[in-house]
Scaffold this motif. Structure first.
Motif, PDB file in Angstrom:
ATOM      1  N   ASN A 122      -3.950 124.676  74.762  1.00  9.81           N
ATOM      2  CA  ASN A 122      -2.926 124.833  75.802  1.00  9.81           C
ATOM      3  C   ASN A 122      -3.291 125.992  76.726  1.00  9.81           C
ATOM      4  N   LYS A 123      -2.421 126.240  77.695  1.00  8.07           N
ATOM      5  CA  LYS A 123      -2.705 127.245  78.711  1.00  8.07           C
ATOM      6  C   LYS A 123      -2.847 128.643  78.100  1.00  8.07           C
ATOM      7  N   THR A 124      -1.961 128.992  77.183  1.00 10.16           N
ATOM      8  CA  THR A 124      -2.008 130.333  76.594  1.00 10.16           C
ATOM      9  C   THR A 124      -3.325 130.584  75.881  1.00 10.16           C
ATOM     10  N   ASN A 125      -3.719 129.630  75.052  1.00  6.81           N
ATOM     11  CA  ASN A 125      -4.976 129.806  74.320  1.00  6.81           C
ATOM     12  C   ASN A 125      -6.174 129.778  75.252  1.00  6.81           C
ATOM     13  N   LEU A 126      -6.112 128.973  76.324  1.00 10.66           N
ATOM     14  CA  LEU A 126      -7.210 128.971  77.292  1.00 10.66           C
ATOM     15  C   LEU A 126      -7.341 130.334  77.952  1.00 10.66           C
ATOM     16  N   GLN A 127      -6.203 130.966  78.243  1.00  6.70           N
ATOM     17  CA  GLN A 127      -6.255 132.301  78.860  1.00  6.70           C
ATOM     18  C   GLN A 127      -6.907 133.317  77.912  1.00  6.70           C
ATOM     19  N   TYR A 128      -6.479 133.298  76.646  1.00  6.67           N
ATOM     20  CA  TYR A 128      -7.113 134.199  75.670  1.00  6.67           C
ATOM     21  C   TYR A 128      -8.610 133.920  75.565  1.00  6.67           C
ATOM     22  N   PHE A 129      -8.950 132.647  75.579  1.00  8.27           N
ATOM     23  CA  PHE A 129     -10.351 132.220  75.488  1.00  8.27           C
ATOM     24  C   PHE A 129     -11.143 132.807  76.648  1.00  8.27           C
ATOM     25  N   LEU A 130     -10.616 132.633  77.857  1.00  7.48           N
ATOM     26  CA  LEU A 130     -11.329 133.103  79.048  1.00  7.48           C
ATOM     27  C   LEU A 130     -11.437 134.620  79.078  1.00  7.48           C
ATOM     28  N   GLY A 156      -7.100 126.417  88.263  1.00 10.06           N
ATOM     29  CA  GLY A 156      -6.164 127.446  88.709  1.00 10.06           C
ATOM     30  C   GLY A 156      -6.128 128.616  87.744  1.00 10.06           C
ATOM     31  N   VAL A 157      -5.967 128.330  86.460  1.00  6.41           N
ATOM     32  CA  VAL A 157      -5.953 129.401  85.460  1.00  6.41           C
ATOM     33  C   VAL A 157      -7.294 130.128  85.456  1.00  6.41           C
ATOM     34  N   PHE A 158      -8.365 129.372  85.560  1.00  5.16           N
ATOM     35  CA  PHE A 158      -9.708 129.947  85.555  1.00  5.16           C
ATOM     36  C   PHE A 158      -9.859 130.943  86.709  1.00  5.16           C
ATOM     37  N   THR A 159      -9.442 130.529  87.909  1.00  5.96           N
ATOM     38  CA  THR A 159      -9.574 131.388  89.093  1.00  5.96           C
ATOM     39  C   THR A 159      -8.763 132.666  88.930  1.00  5.96           C
ATOM     40  N   ASP A 160      -7.533 132.548  88.440  1.00  2.00           N
ATOM     41  CA  ASP A 160      -6.682 133.726  88.261  1.00  2.00           C
ATOM     42  C   ASP A 160      -7.306 134.721  87.287  1.00  2.00           C
ATOM     43  N   GLU A 161      -7.867 134.220  86.188  1.00  2.00           N
ATOM     44  CA  GLU A 161      -8.438 135.113  85.189  1.00  2.00           C
ATOM     45  C   GLU A 161      -9.695 135.806  85.708  1.00  2.00           C
ATOM     46  N   VAL A 162     -10.519 135.085  86.468  1.00  2.00           N
ATOM     47  CA  VAL A 162     -11.736 135.700  87.012  1.00  2.00           C
ATOM     48  C   VAL A 162     -11.378 136.766  88.047  1.00  2.00           C
TER      49      VAL A 162
END
Length: 529
Positions: free
Chosen positions: A466-474, A505-511
């Motif tokens: 999910n989104k939360t785990n993807l954020q932690y992953f990134l 979108g999540v990827f761009t925000d984290e980078v």
């Protein structure tokens, strides 16, 4: 007859000159007497046994010549049984068969028998070969030398070499009879038992190599007798290994120790034959290996077993055999996984490394179906996850390799959310490993995990990320995008590119969130582009 008593006394004299005169006179008398010497064989063989390995080369040579004359002139059905009875009684049945004096006497008897065979005619020797080879195939001739006892080691090695020499003499003197049934099987068993004797300190593998050379000579002789093509030793193993191996594993396998002769023989049989022959014997060998690899057994024993499994999994003929697919689940469940469970101690650490090495060769073969691996995932993945944090650097690196293959095979259909959540934080920790080799290797399972992800920003049936785990992953990956090592930066960037399609979108925000904190924004800008 009147000369024999005085000649035998001369042969036993303590001075070299007297012994040499006695043996040479005896040689001349035997040459003249011919078959008439048969009536005196008992005393003659006993006397010549004392000088067949005399310290003086001339005395020993004359003794061997005398024995050759006896072998050619006297009835072998009289002399051969006499020697065989003495060989069988060389050690006290109630004593230690490896006691140096008993081993030396057995070696002298073999030398005497070899000289006797050297003078025999093939047609006279042939009928006596089956009982002779059956006696020589006995395990008592291959007593392993004790590394702590130099005298015993020397005696055992010399006796083994003499047994090989005798077997070679038999093959050279009567090839047609040696390659017939059942003599061929007994010769094979005798040679393989010698090949299985562990080396003693400082003595190398002279007897073992000599036995393998003699086995090749036996195979060539058999090949010539049957008019076959090449690969005679391969055919020899294929025909005779099954019966010998079944005899070996039919014993008390649960009582084997690391120095048990039957365990050494099983290893040698499976290592010396071709892979297809070894795979065909898994019905008998696999249960024995599983017993030996029980985690309750001593670590040195399990290490030798893991070395054997590693050898087999490195043999193309073995890995391509259909039989291995049937036994692959047992190899995984019964042999390797139990030995990957953490236990204290340096020996246990080496066992885990050996098990992981075998597993890194087994899983890429894909002999365990994806469905079967999926059923085992709740058991397999936690064990592999624990090994990612092992004390041994090579075990951690191989664990990364194994996890990648497991994830590739399981795919998104068989990796649930719980497994992904348990796995990716442990893999991210390896990016902080003390070894750059482990850090680079762990990028492979990280990319494989992203490729197997079934992503949904919110909870959805069938999704495993999910989104939360993807954020932690990134976030765990982006920290290492600014690593001092350029090689690590490139490897992490490749993993991040695998994550990009999941949620741009999540990827761009984290980078963007980490771009300004990096020493150089170049890698972040490339990913954003």
């Amino acid at each position: 007859g009147a000369m024999v008593p005085s000649l035998l006394r001369d042969v036993s004299e303590w001075t070299v000159k007297a012994r040499l005169r006695g043996v040479q006179t005896l040689l001349g008398a035997l040459w003249a007497a011919g078959p008439a010497a048969t009536a005196h064989l008992d005393g003659l063989l006993t006397a010549l046994l004392k000088v067949v390995d005399d310290d003086d080369a001339a005395v020993a040579a004359a003794a061997r010549q005398a024995l050759c004359v006896i072998g050619g002139a006297c009835a072998l059905d009289v002399s051969m049984p006499l020697l065989l009875r003495q060989i069988g009684a060389a050690a006290d049945p109630d004593g230690d068969p490896a006691e140096p004096t008993a081993v030396k006497r057995r070696g002298l008897l073999l030398a005497e028998l070899s000289a006797l065979v050297g003078g025999a005619r093939p047609d006279a020797l042939g009928p006596l070969l089956p009982p002779l080879l059956a006696a020589l195939a006995s395990p008592s001739f291959c007593v392993p030398p004790s590394a702590a006892d130099e005298e015993r080691a020397a005696a055992c090695t010399a006796t083994q070499l003499r047994l090989v020499s005798l077997l070679r003499s038999l093959v050279a003197a009567a090839p047609a009879h040696c390659t017939a049934t059942p003599a061929r099987h007994d010769a094979y068993c005798a040679l393989m038992r010698i090949a299985a004797v562990p080396s003693s300190a400082g003595r190398g593998f002279a007897a073992q190599q000599a036995s393998l050379d003699a086995l090749e000579e036996l195979a060539v002789a058999w090949n010539s007798a049957v008019g076959g093509g090449g690969g005679a030793s391969k055919a020899l193993h294929a025909e005779h290994l099954p019966a010998l191996l079944q005899t070996v594993v039919g014993g008390p396998v649960a009582q084997w120790k690391v120095d048990t002769s039957e365990w050494h023989l099983l290893q040698t049989l499976l290592r010396q034959c071709d892979g297809a022959t070894a795979a065909a014997q898994l019905l008998h060998a696999a249960p024995a290996l599983a017993t030996v690899l029980d985690p309750k057994r001593e670590p040195p024993l399990r290490l030798t077993a893991l070395s054997l499994v590693d050898h087999l999994l490195s043999t193309p003929g073995f890995t391509a055999a259909a039989e291995l697919k049937e036994w692959a689940p047992l190899v995984l469940d019964g042999m390797l996984l139990p030995n990957l469970v953490w236990r204290a101690g340096r020996a246990a650490e080496h066992v885990r490394l050996g098990s992981m090495l075998c597993l890194s060769k087994l899983l890429p073969l894909r002999l365990v179906d994806a469905s079967e691996l999926g059923e085992r995932a709740p058991t397999v993945l936690p064990v592999l996850t624990n090994c990612l944090d092992d004390d041994a650097t090579e075990t951690r690196r191989l664990a990364c390799v194994v996890v990648r293959h497991a994830v590739d095979q399981l795919g998104s259909a068989r990796l649930n959310e719980e497994a992904v959540r348990a796995l990716y934080p442990e893999l991210l920790k390896r990016l902080d490993d003390a070894s750059d080799g482990v850090r680079l290797t762990c990028c492979e399972p990280l990319a494989a995990l992203l490729a197997a992800a079934s992503y949904s920003p919110t909870y959805a049936a069938g999704a495993n990320l999910n989104k939360t785990n993807l954020q932690y992953f990134l976030r765990g990956l982006l920290v290492h995008l600014d690593d001092p090592a350029a090689e690590i930066q490139r490897a992490v960037a490749a993993v991040l590119r695998a994550a990009l399609p999941l949620d741009a979108g999540v990827f761009t925000d984290e980078v963007k969130a980490v771009r300004d904190r990096h020493r150089s924004p170049r890698m972040c800008d490339q990913l954003l582009e």
